[in-house]
Structure formats: structure tokens, C-alpha cells
Enzyme design. Structure first.
Site, PDB file in Angstrom:
ATOM      1  N   ASP A  33       0.872  -1.174   0.000  1.00 17.95           N
ATOM      2  CA  ASP A  33       0.000   0.000   0.000  1.00 17.95           C
ATOM      3  C   ASP A  33       0.907   1.221   0.000  1.00 17.95           C
ATOM      4  O   ASP A  33       1.972   1.199   0.628  1.00 17.95           O
ATOM      5  CB  ASP A  33      -0.877   0.007   1.259  1.00 17.95           C
ATOM      6  CG  ASP A  33      -2.089   0.895   1.097  1.00 17.95           C
ATOM      7  OD1 ASP A  33      -3.214   0.360   0.999  1.00 17.95           O
ATOM      8  OD2 ASP A  33      -1.915   2.132   1.033  1.00 17.95           O
ATOM      9  N   LEU A 156     -17.511  -9.277  -1.264  1.00 22.33           N
ATOM     10  CA  LEU A 156     -17.365  -9.246   0.200  1.00 22.33           C
ATOM     11  C   LEU A 156     -18.226  -8.155   0.811  1.00 22.33           C
ATOM     12  O   LEU A 156     -18.116  -6.996   0.416  1.00 22.33           O
ATOM     13  CB  LEU A 156     -15.902  -8.976   0.573  1.00 22.33           C
ATOM     14  CG  LEU A 156     -14.842  -9.823  -0.128  1.00 22.33           C
ATOM     15  CD1 LEU A 156     -13.447  -9.360   0.283  1.00 22.33           C
ATOM     16  CD2 LEU A 156     -15.028 -11.294   0.205  1.00 22.33           C
ATOM     17  N   GLU A 158     -18.899  -5.762   3.943  1.00 24.68           N
ATOM     18  CA  GLU A 158     -18.206  -5.305   5.143  1.00 24.68           C
ATOM     19  C   GLU A 158     -18.909  -5.891   6.355  1.00 24.68           C
ATOM     20  O   GLU A 158     -20.128  -6.037   6.364  1.00 24.68           O
ATOM     21  CB  GLU A 158     -18.232  -3.770   5.216  1.00 24.68           C
ATOM     22  CG  GLU A 158     -17.242  -3.177   4.258  1.00 24.68           C
ATOM     23  CD  GLU A 158     -17.183  -1.669   4.356  1.00 24.68           C
ATOM     24  OE1 GLU A 158     -17.468  -1.117   5.433  1.00 24.68           O
ATOM     25  OE2 GLU A 158     -16.847  -1.053   3.331  1.00 24.68           O
ATOM     26  N   LEU A 253     -34.534  -6.770   1.477  1.00 29.55           N
ATOM     27  CA  LEU A 253     -35.871  -6.170   1.427  1.00 29.55           C
ATOM     28  C   LEU A 253     -36.174  -5.473   2.752  1.00 29.55           C
ATOM     29  O   LEU A 253     -37.333  -5.398   3.155  1.00 29.55           O
ATOM     30  CB  LEU A 253     -36.936  -7.237   1.131  1.00 29.55           C
ATOM     31  CG  LEU A 253     -36.992  -7.759  -0.311  1.00 29.55           C
ATOM     32  CD1 LEU A 253     -38.114  -8.779  -0.466  1.00 29.55           C
ATOM     33  CD2 LEU A 253     -37.179  -6.627  -1.316  1.00 29.55           C
ATOM     34  N   CYS A 263     -19.692   1.108  -1.682  1.00 29.64           N
ATOM     35  CA  CYS A 263     -19.887   0.301  -2.890  1.00 29.64           C
ATOM     36  C   CYS A 263     -21.193   0.582  -3.616  1.00 29.64           C
ATOM     37  O   CYS A 263     -21.193   1.036  -4.757  1.00 29.64           O
ATOM     38  CB  CYS A 263     -19.796  -1.171  -2.527  1.00 29.64           C
ATOM     39  SG  CYS A 263     -18.265  -1.560  -1.688  1.00 29.64           S
ATOM     40  N   LYS A 266     -21.801   4.119  -5.167  1.00 32.25           N
ATOM     41  CA  LYS A 266     -20.811   4.385  -6.222  1.00 32.25           C
ATOM     42  C   LYS A 266     -21.075   3.495  -7.440  1.00 32.25           C
ATOM     43  O   LYS A 266     -21.042   3.944  -8.578  1.00 32.25           O
ATOM     44  CB  LYS A 266     -19.429   4.095  -5.618  1.00 32.25           C
ATOM     45  CG  LYS A 266     -18.280   4.160  -6.567  1.00 32.25           C
ATOM     46  CD  LYS A 266     -16.973   3.879  -5.848  1.00 32.25           C
ATOM     47  CE  LYS A 266     -16.771   2.399  -5.687  1.00 32.25           C
ATOM     48  NZ  LYS A 266     -15.505   1.834  -5.960  1.00 32.25           N
TER      49      LYS A 266
HETATM   50  C1  UGA Z   1     -21.847  -4.582  -0.954  1.00 32.10           C
HETATM   51  C2  UGA Z   1     -22.301  -5.948  -1.503  1.00 32.10           C
HETATM   52  O1  UGA Z   1     -23.322  -6.489  -0.663  1.00 32.10           O
HETATM   53  C3  UGA Z   1     -21.110  -6.927  -1.565  1.00 32.10           C
HETATM   54  O2  UGA Z   1     -21.515  -8.136  -2.154  1.00 32.10           O
HETATM   55  C4  UGA Z   1     -20.012  -6.282  -2.424  1.00 32.10           C
HETATM   56  O3  UGA Z   1     -18.869  -7.106  -2.525  1.00 32.10           O
HETATM   57  C5  UGA Z   1     -19.598  -4.961  -1.798  1.00 32.10           C
HETATM   58  O4  UGA Z   1     -20.757  -4.098  -1.735  1.00 32.10           O
HETATM   59  C6  UGA Z   1     -18.534  -4.362  -2.689  1.00 32.10           C
HETATM   60  O5  UGA Z   1     -18.845  -4.004  -3.824  1.00 32.10           O
HETATM   61  O6  UGA Z   1     -17.363  -4.355  -2.297  1.00 32.10           O
HETATM   62  P1  UGA Z   1     -21.403  -3.632   1.515  1.00 32.10           P
HETATM   63  O7  UGA Z   1     -21.165  -2.308   0.878  1.00 32.10           O
HETATM   64  O8  UGA Z   1     -20.447  -4.113   2.547  1.00 32.10           O
HETATM   65  O9  UGA Z   1     -21.447  -4.793   0.391  1.00 32.10           O
HETATM   66  O10 UGA Z   1     -22.826  -3.544   2.190  1.00 32.10           O
HETATM   67  P2  UGA Z   1     -24.245  -4.269   2.051  1.00 32.10           P
HETATM   68  O11 UGA Z   1     -24.350  -5.361   3.029  1.00 32.10           O
HETATM   69  O12 UGA Z   1     -24.514  -4.592   0.619  1.00 32.10           O
HETATM   70  O13 UGA Z   1     -25.201  -3.081   2.512  1.00 32.10           O
HETATM   71  C7  UGA Z   1     -25.233  -1.862   1.761  1.00 32.10           C
HETATM   72  C8  UGA Z   1     -26.218  -0.895   2.340  1.00 32.10           C
HETATM   73  O14 UGA Z   1     -27.541  -1.320   2.113  1.00 32.10           O
HETATM   74  C9  UGA Z   1     -26.115  -0.659   3.858  1.00 32.10           C
HETATM   75  O15 UGA Z   1     -26.199   0.732   4.091  1.00 32.10           O
HETATM   76  C10 UGA Z   1     -27.319  -1.365   4.420  1.00 32.10           C
HETATM   77  O16 UGA Z   1     -27.775  -0.778   5.619  1.00 32.10           O
HETATM   78  C11 UGA Z   1     -28.322  -1.197   3.294  1.00 32.10           C
HETATM   79  N1  UGA Z   1     -29.381  -2.215   3.257  1.00 32.10           N
HETATM   80  C12 UGA Z   1     -29.069  -3.529   3.092  1.00 32.10           C
HETATM   81  C13 UGA Z   1     -30.707  -1.835   3.359  1.00 32.10           C
HETATM   82  O17 UGA Z   1     -31.029  -0.641   3.492  1.00 32.10           O
HETATM   83  N2  UGA Z   1     -31.689  -2.800   3.310  1.00 32.10           N
HETATM   84  C14 UGA Z   1     -31.402  -4.109   3.147  1.00 32.10           C
HETATM   85  O18 UGA Z   1     -32.344  -4.928   3.122  1.00 32.10           O
HETATM   86  C15 UGA Z   1     -30.051  -4.483   3.052  1.00 32.10           C
END
Ligand code: UGA
Length: 444
Positions: A33, A156, A158, A253, A263, A266
Site C-alpha cells: 500500500d 465481500l 463489510e 428487502l 460500494c 458508487k
Molecule cells: C456490498 C455488496 O453487498 C457486496 O456483495 C459487495 O462485494 C460490496 O458491496 C462491494 O462491492 O465491495 P457492503 O457495501 O459491505 O457490500 O454492504 P451491504 O451489506 O450490501 O449493505 C449496503 C447498504 O444497504 C447498507 O447501508 C445497508 O444498511 C443497506 N441495506 C441492506 C438496506 O437498506 N436494506 C437491506 O435490506 C439491506
């Protein structure tokens, strides 16, 4: 067959998990890094961010001497056979992905590499990025090395990144020749999940399409939540019932404040622009983005419905990270809601189980208008309302009787629908969820 050596360029949330997880599988791994402080910290065995299970994997990797950290790519390029690109691909002002870090690393590899190397895109990149990497390699390496490019997108989450790496739903490999394909299959030979081996462009699109679809699910249910609110229906029950249909599934949902993080926001914007650049109407995703944006105003409406005005009110804020189990505050709802409440003249008491430190760096404490507290109960003390912005499990399990006694007026405004309405109402709270009927005396 000799065991492949792995290089991971970029020790962010994806890169460090990739490096430590491969080390735990018995590979020798180099991680680099350009942030020297981060590398120094890693050499001392300290993770630069919170991710469940990561500290243990890092300790083990260092103990076994399977992990080596370096502040430049020279050693890594010389030692490793497979080079994973995990550098940042941030959004430009217009929403497209800024690939300058990918280009820089590709150039560096082209200039320095000797012998056989496989470059693997792991960061989320627009379709056709591999072509640009290959062009850069051809321009700068001048045939000195035998360099191939492949795609192996990460999925992945977080907070669950280690589990997602070690027990994935699927592994996607985009490769255009047999040796690249074989090398990646060799790295993942211990994995017992479906492996999709395809061309590079298809692999690149799989990643963007997956994240855009997840975001679409969330915005869809939030749209339905607005209709539920307008008609007095209950979005949680709608989600549960829809989710029982195996074609739909219950995941993603959960209605509320919408998606944040580094992620989904963006990737939705970048994917929309990619589609448009190829002349395809991606307005569907523009709507997904717009609905997500509108969640903040919807939540503020709830605050006003409950409090009339936020001016001079003390508000306990529960949750600063963009989702539970992480200290990441990128694109978190709190960053948009808190300034608005401060503008209105509220006094805020902020609490998060792990993200306060990160938040404080952007929002240094100002005792005249907001303070950071060490427990949810401190946040509730002398407050006119408690606002839940992140669905940390701990918030579901609070002692609401105790909380009620601490507050001036017992009001909960739940941006994530995590509290059990029956429980808090029976204790005497007014309760304002998202996409469900509010529970307050005026209703009865
Ligand atoms: C997301 C994807 O889920 C991963 O598969 C992907 O690898 C990652 O982006 C990436 O591109 O690196 P992440 O950003 O860690 O992962 O978070 P998510 O678990 O997807 O949640 C994203 C957002 O959606 C959070 O703010 C969460 O609170 C919200 N969310 C999630 C909802 O509002 N409702 C839901 O039912 C689920």
C-alpha cells in the site's frame, strides 16, 4: 506443481481481507500500500479498520511468516506470480469510476515485471477495464515479461468479509486463456462452491450488475414503504411475505434509510454511466439512486411529525456507521442527517458501538451543539427523542424501561425498523418506524 505466490496491491478493506484470507489457506502473500503508516501498522500486527475476524487472521498470517507487507510494489512484483489489484476506484464528480490508480499500478507492473505474471482485477471496475490494462502493459513492458490479465471480482460484505471470502456463494473467474484460468482455479481449488469461468467482460459486468441489483431491491422496497406509509399498511409484513417466494427471497428487502457505504452508491452511479456510454437507457438505475436519496427527507419528515420542530430539542443519535459490524462511515445516512438537524438547532448526543472515532475525524466534537457519548443510555439521557440510524443488533436489545426513565419525552424514531413496536409501546414510548404506521397517542 509449485505453489503460486500471491501479491495484493492495496491494503484497503478488500485487499487486506484477500491477503490475510489467502495466507490462512496456506499461500505466501505480499501486501502493499502506498500509505506508509498503514504498512507500518500492519507490520506491527495492527488492523487499520474494524472487521470481525480480521485481527485474528492477521496475527496468524504474521506468526506463520506467510504475510509480508511492503510500502512499495517493487518487492511484491518481483516475488509474486499472481498480482491482485485492490486499489481504490473512487467516483469522479460525474459518477464515473476514477481508474487512475489502476492505470498507475498497471504501468508500474509493466515497467518492473520479469517473467510470468498474472494481473487480476479484484476492485470493482467498469467493463472493458482489462482491455485498458492490457493496452498499458503492451505500451510499457515492451515484451520484457509475459503478463496476462484476468478478472476475479469480490463479493465481500463489510462486517462479513472474512466469512464471504472463505465461504462464498460463488467464485467468478474471467480469463481469456488457459494458463490464466488454471492459475485462478488453482488458487481456489479448496473452495467447494459454484465457479463461473467466463470471459473477462462478462466477469466485469457480473460484479456491477450484482451490486446494482442489490441496490434496486432496496430502493424497490423503500418505494413500497412509502405506499405503505401513505395507506397505513406495514412494509415489514410485505417484505416477509414477498421474501417467502423463493424467486424473490427475503434478503435486501429491509426498508428504511436506504443503502450507503463505499460500494452500492458508487456502483449504481458508475453502472448507469457505463450503460449510457454504450447508448443504453439506464434510467431504471437513476430512479434507484433517486429513491435512495429521498430516504433522508422521508426520515426528517418523521422527525417533524414527532417533534414538530427539532430546534432546541436534545436528540440521541444511535448509529453512525453505514451498516452494523463496521466502523465505515462512507456515504452513511448519519453524515446527511446530522448536519440538517444541527442546522435546525437541535442538540445531538451521538453514539455508535465502533464508528465514533471515524465520525469524530470528520465531525470533531463541538460541545455547544453535539457531543459523543459512550453508551446508548447516555445518548437517551435528557433527550426529547432517540433516533436510530444504523441497525446494530445491540439497539434491538436495549433496556427500554431504563431508557424511558432517562428521557424527557419517550419518543423513538427508527430509521431501520429494528425495534419491536409491541415492546416499546408497552413501556410507554411513541414509536415512528419507516413504512409502517407510527404508534403515538394521536392515532388512538
Ligand atoms: C456490498 C455488496 O453487498 C457486496 O456483495 C459487495 O462485494 C460490496 O458491496 C462491494 O462491492 O465491495 P457492503 O457495501 O459491505 O457490500 O454492504 P451491504 O451489506 O450490501 O449493505 C449496503 C447498504 O444497504 C447498507 O447501508 C445497508 O444498511 C443497506 N441495506 C441492506 C438496506 O437498506 N436494506 C437491506 O435490506 C439491506
Amino acid at each position: 506443481m509449485e505453489k503460486l505466490k500471491i501479491g495484493v496491491i492495496g491494503m484497503g478493506r478488500v485487499g487486506l481481507v484477500t491477503a490475510t484470507a489467502f495466507a490462512s489457506l496456506g499461500f505466501e502473500v505480499w501486501g502493499s500500500d502506498k500509505d506508509k503508516n498503514r504498512i507500518e501498522k500492519l507490520k506491527r500486527g495492527k488492523t487499520p479498520f474494524f472487521e470481525p475476524g480480521l485481527q485474528e487472521l492477521l496475527n496468524k498470517g504474521i506468526e506463520k511468516n506467510a504475510l509480508h507487507f511492503c510500502a512499495n510494489n517493487k518487492e511484491l512484483i518481483a516475488e509474486a506470480d499472481v498480482l491482485f489489484l485492490c486499489v481504490g476506484t473512487p467516483s469522479r464528480e460525474d459518477g464515473s469510476a476514477d481508474l487512475s490508480q489502476v492505470e498507475e499500478v498497471a504501468r508500474e507492473i509493466a515497467l518492473q515485471a520479469k517473467g510470468k505474471k498474472l494481473i487480476v482485477e479484484k476492485s470493482t471496475v467498469p467493463v472493458k477495464t482489462a482491455q485498458w490494462i492490457m493496452r498499458t502493459i503492451n505500451l510499457y513492458s515492451r515484451g520484457k515479461a509475459d503478463i496476462e490479465v484476468a478478472s476475479n471480482p469480490e463479493f465481500l460484505r463489510e462486517g462479513k468479509a472474512i466469512e464471504d471470502f472463505l465461504k462464498p456463494d460463488r467464485i467468478v473467474i474471467g480469463a481469456e486463456n488457459e494458463t490464466a484460468k488454471e492459475k485462478l482455479l488453482q488458487l481456489y481449488e479448496k473452495f467447494n462452491c459454484p465457479k463461473i469461468v467466463t470471459d473477462i467482460k462478462t466477469a466485469e459486468i457480473i460484479k456491477h450488475a450484482s451490486n446494482a441489483f442489490l441496490a434496486t431491491k432496496i430502493s424497490f422496497i423503500n418505494l413500497v414503504a412509502d405506499l405503505c406509509e401513505a395507506t397505513g399498511a406495514d412494509v415489514n409484513i410485505v417484505s416477509d411475505a414477498m421474501g417467502l417466494d423463493r424467486r424473490i427471497g427475503r434478503a435486501f428487502l429491509d426498508a428504511g434509510l436506504g443503502y450507503g457505504g463505499s460500494c452500492l452508491p458508487k456502483d449504481v452511479k458508475a453502472f448507469t454511466l457505463i450503460g449510457e456510454n454504450f447508448g443504453i437507457n439506464f434510467n431504471l438505475l437513476k430512479e434507484v439512486d433517486r429513491i435512495n436519496d429521498s430516504r433522508i427527507d422521508r426520515f426528517l419528515e418523521h422527525i417533524h411529525q414527532a417533534l414538530w420542530t427539532a430546534k432546541s430539542k436534545v436528540l440521541g443519535i444511535l448509529g453512525l456507521s453505514f451498516k452494523p459490524e463496521t466502523d465505515d462511515i462512507r456515504e452513511t445516512a448519519a453524515l446527511r442527517i446530522i448536519p440538517k438537524l444541527l442546522e435546525e438547532g437541535a442538540y445531538l448526543k451521538l453514539y455508535d458501538p465502533v464508528a465514533s472515532k471515524a465520525f469524530m475525524e470528520q465531525f470533531p466534537e463541538d460541545p455547544s451543539s453535539f457531543t459523543y457519548v459512550k453508551s446508548p443510555y447516555e445518548s437517551a439521557r435528557d433527550a426529547h427523542a432517540l433516533l436510530i440510524l444504523t441497525d446494530w443488533k445491540d439497539f434491538r436489545e436495549l433496556d427500554f424501561k431504563k431508557i424511558k426513565k432517562l428521557m424527557i419525552t419517550p419518543i423513538i424514531i427508527d430509521g431501520r425498523n429494528i425495534v419491536d413496536p409491541e415492546e416499546v409501546i408497552s413501556v410507554g414510548f411513541e414509536y415512528y418506524p419507516m413504512g409502517r404506521r407510527p404508534w403515538h397517542p394521536g392515532r388512538f
